[in-house]
Design an enzyme around this catalytic site. Structure first.
Site, short mmCIF file in Angstrom:
data_model
loop_
_atom_site.label_atom_id
_atom_site.label_comp_id
_atom_site.label_asym_id
_atom_site.label_seq_id
_atom_site.Cartn_x
_atom_site.Cartn_y
_atom_site.Cartn_z
N LYS A 247 0.84 -1.19 0.00
CA LYS A 247 0.00 0.00 0.00
C LYS A 247 0.88 1.25 0.00
O LYS A 247 1.79 1.39 0.82
CB LYS A 247 -0.92 0.02 1.23
N ASP B 155 -0.27 -0.09 -4.59
CA ASP B 155 -1.70 0.28 -4.56
C ASP B 155 -1.87 1.59 -3.80
O ASP B 155 -1.64 1.65 -2.60
CB ASP B 155 -2.48 -0.84 -3.89
N GLU C 286 -1.77 0.53 -8.81
CA GLU C 286 -3.22 0.31 -8.68
C GLU C 286 -3.93 1.54 -8.12
O GLU C 286 -3.42 2.20 -7.20
CB GLU C 286 -3.42 -0.88 -7.75
N GLU D 162 -11.48 -1.92 -8.19
CA GLU D 162 -12.01 -2.10 -6.84
C GLU D 162 -13.19 -1.17 -6.57
O GLU D 162 -14.14 -1.55 -5.90
CB GLU D 162 -10.89 -1.82 -5.84
N ASP E 18 -14.73 -6.78 -9.13
CA ASP E 18 -15.01 -7.49 -7.89
C ASP E 18 -16.49 -7.84 -7.83
O ASP E 18 -17.35 -6.95 -7.87
CB ASP E 18 -14.62 -6.60 -6.70
N HIS F 286 -10.18 -7.82 -7.52
CA HIS F 286 -10.07 -7.40 -6.13
C HIS F 286 -10.96 -8.35 -5.33
O HIS F 286 -12.02 -8.77 -5.80
CB HIS F 286 -10.56 -5.97 -5.97
#
Length: 409
Positions: free
Chosen positions: A214, A243, A269, A296, A319, A346
């Protein structure tokens, strides 16, 4: 036929730092759960994913949708589920609250996923087998292709399945070989540098060949430092993804993504706002050949269509507990197959449902068996938790979609 309906607001507080990212610092992983109980006592379970607040609103909307399925036989329902999905998603009063996004679309996902689970359990097979055994015509009958006619007509969708039929039997080898996973839990945003390093080493030791960090810190130097820690521990052969969870403006993303390229990310991401398709296009062009991944927070097939049309994404992370459930997931996967863009979901479901869907994507559509996100935090709450061994998902064999939750104590 479907006789009873149960809707549950289920929430799971996480351990310290788990699940955190640049935007969501203290999430409570939560499910709006729909259970459809038929006259033989079989229960179909589906859910949508939230981070706590508002989960009750999704449950109320799911109740509205689910009530409309009472008295329906699941086989009859799924024989033309695309029309049912279209009718429910365009209910003339509820549609105003979307359309096809937000609370009401999450609710539709919960109900839709329960239908697919009930269907598979009624046939006594895991969902991946139900889907891979269906004829192309039967699959298309479960999909709503409205608003996609400029890119994907019914005839074109059927032809995509037929074009990918050769090699289907060979691709079934994935059932015994298993589907690769990637580890998202090495680098939650609130984890210290030391914990990121420790987790990266652990993931390598456990056999993972890909992992994700992250990013999106107020100080970009923190992101750069931590990304190089992961690369150092992972080595050159392991894929490392970054991400940002929508944290950056386009000017910020242009600057920071270029700086992050030095550690050779496999993708970057959600670099900016998920509705800003043109910003993603500008960024994708600027940092090529590094690719962007997104999905996502993309709520429906129409916005995914636009991302594909503009060439703004190198990986699509649709997702099934964010879009309108399994039906819309398959629709987006078909669009991606047309554009030859990989689908790497995701996993708001923690991989439970998606382990079935990626098998279907690979076997029936010819999508590359790249990898599937793995987040272990809720495993103890599932009746049949997803199993990962040496970094590989083991194929579930129990009837249904693996979404049954244990009763809360």
């Amino acid at each position: 036929m479907i006789q009873k309906i149960q809707i549950n607001d289920t929430r799971f507080p996480l351990g310290k730092g788990a699940g955190s990212d640049a935007i969501h610092r203290d999430p409570i992983y939560s499910y709006a759960v729909t259970q459809l109980i038929d006259d033989s006592g079989i229960t179909g379970t589906g859910f949508a994913f939230t981070l706590g607040e508002g989960n009750d609103m999704v449950c109320r909307a799911a109740q509205f949708y689910a009530e409309q399925l009472k008295g329906r036989d699941i086989e009859e329902l799924m024989s033309d589920f695309g029309a049912v999905f279209n009718r429910l998603s365009n209910e003339q009063q509820f549609r105003w609250l979307g359309p096809h996004k937000g609370v009401i679309h999450l609710a539709l996902a919960s109900v839709t996923n329960a239908c697919y689970d009930l269907w598979a359990k009624k046939r006594g097979v895991p969902l991946w087998k139900l889907l891979t055994d269906l004829s192309p015509e039967a699959i298309i009958n479960t999909l709503d292709l409205s608003y996609l006619e400029d890119e994907l007509s019914r005839d074109q969708a059927l032809q995509l399945f037929k074009d990918n039929y050769p090699g289907k039997e060979t691709r079934k080898g994935i059932i015994s070989a298993g589907y690769p996973g990637y580890d998202t839990s090495i680098g939650w945003f609130n984890y210290s540098d030391e914990k990121v390093r420790e987790n990266s080493r652990r993931a390598v030791a456990e056999g993972f060949t890909a992992m994700k960090l992250k990013v999106g810190s107020p100080d970009p130097e923190r992101d750069i430092r931590r990304s190089h820690i992961v690369r150092e521990e992972a080595g050159n052969d392991i894929k490392v993804m970054l991400d940002a969870n929508q944290q950056w403006s386009l000017p910020q993303a242009l600057k920071i993504c270029k700086a992050l390229q030095s550690m050779r990310p496999y993708w970057i991401e959600e670099p900016t706002h998920p509705d800003d398709i043109l910003a993603h296009k500008t960024l994708a062009d600027a940092i090529a050949p590094t690719k962007l991944a997104l999905g996502e927070h993309v709520p429906n097939r129409i916005i995914f269509k636009n991302y594909l049309q503009t060439g703004s994404a190198g990986f699509i992370q649709v997702d099934a507990v964010r879009v309108g459930g399994v039906s819309e997931f398959i629709t987006v996967s078909l669009l991606c197959r047309k554009y030859n863009i990989p689908v790497v979901p995701h996993v708001g479901d923690m991989g439970q449902l998606h382990q079935h869907l990626v098998l279907f994507n690979h076997i029936s559509m010819g999508h590359e068996a790249l990898f599937l996100e793995h987040i272990p935090h809720l495993q103890k709450h599932f009746v049949h938790p997803a199993k990962i061994e040496s970094g590989v998902y083991k194929t579930p064999m129990e009837p249904g979609s693996s979404c049954d939750l244990k009763p809360l104590k």
